[in-house]
Design an enzyme around this catalytic site. Sequence first.
Site, PDB file in Angstrom:
ATOM      1  N   GLU A  12       0.866  -1.377   0.068  1.00  0.00           N
ATOM      2  CA  GLU A  12       0.008   0.324   0.048  1.00  0.00           C
ATOM      3  C   GLU A  12       0.603   1.235   0.002  1.00  0.00           C
ATOM      4  O   GLU A  12       0.338   2.212  -0.435  1.00  0.00           O
ATOM      5  CB  GLU A  12      -0.955  -0.197   1.297  1.00  0.00           C
ATOM      6  N   ASP A 196     -11.775  -6.631  -3.357  1.00  0.00           N
ATOM      7  CA  ASP A 196     -12.748  -7.797  -3.168  1.00  0.00           C
ATOM      8  C   ASP A 196     -14.033  -7.547  -2.519  1.00  0.00           C
ATOM      9  O   ASP A 196     -14.327  -6.523  -2.334  1.00  0.00           O
ATOM     10  CB  ASP A 196     -11.947  -8.805  -2.180  1.00  0.00           C
TER      11      ASP A 196
HETATM   12  N1  ADE Z   1      -9.178  -5.290   3.253  1.00  0.00           N
HETATM   13  C1  ADE Z   1      -9.632  -5.796   1.819  1.00  0.00           C
HETATM   14  N2  ADE Z   1     -10.479  -6.572   1.970  1.00  0.00           N
HETATM   15  C2  ADE Z   1     -10.805  -6.971   3.092  1.00  0.00           C
HETATM   16  C3  ADE Z   1     -11.901  -7.848   3.641  1.00  0.00           C
HETATM   17  N3  ADE Z   1     -12.373  -8.648   2.975  1.00  0.00           N
HETATM   18  N4  ADE Z   1     -11.747  -8.049   5.138  1.00  0.00           N
HETATM   19  C4  ADE Z   1     -10.980  -7.274   5.652  1.00  0.00           C
HETATM   20  N5  ADE Z   1     -10.348  -6.276   5.274  1.00  0.00           N
HETATM   21  C5  ADE Z   1     -10.138  -6.139   4.012  1.00  0.00           C
END
Ligand code: ADE
Length: 229
Positions: A12, A196
């Site tokens: 990041e 995601d």
């Molecule tokens: N950061 C990116 N995706 C995530 C997820 N599914 N759960 C927690 N933090 C995240």
Amino acid sequence: MNIAIMGAMPEEIAPLLEKVGAYKTEEFAGNKYYTATYAGHDLVIAYSKIGKVFSTLTATTMLQHFGAEVLLFSGVAGAINPNLKIGNLIAATKLAQHDLDITAFGHPYGFVPEGKVFVEADANLISKAKEVASQMGLELMEGIIATGDQFVADKARNEWIGKTFGADALEMEGASVACVCDAMNVPFFILRAISDAADMDASFSFDEFLESSAIESANFIIKMVEKLG
Ligand code: ADE
């Protein structure tokens, strides 16, 4: 201005370090902090490691030890709002801790006495971000971000967080950073690019899109730095 830019993971902040050119490295309390000048500002850049505890330590260090006057967070998040697709950007209007639970004592989720469920991000920074988005020709969603010490890879948990907090996206650091900045009266801005959908495929999607989404977020944050007076 003395500006802190933090992420949670090396991926990041790597694109930020690439952009700023020469930087110095300082170790403090188990983390590395990178200092540089960029666009007339003093920057301190660091990744905290994942989660609320490490991000609290890093945010506090950036404000107290490095004297940051504003904090920008760049990173990735899981989507709750179905309008948020991989790579889309969301700026937090306010943040809550979805895993903070003393409901047994009659309190709402995310609340402890003398605290508050939601911490609001700085309105001026959000409006600067909107200007940056329109200049870059990018869409920037504003919404509620929920934070917890859990990688959410479960549709039911995702929906519960969405329903309970009205949240649009979830991640693991934003609300703790928000608490630190709020307590110390330092304006902050939390930006996330979606990696995601926080569902059963989340870990695969995260691995696939962490890098590209982190770059989306970092590119935007660099433009914001260029805009800060
Ligand atoms: N950061 C990116 N995706 C995530 C997820 N599914 N759960 C927690 N933090 C995240």
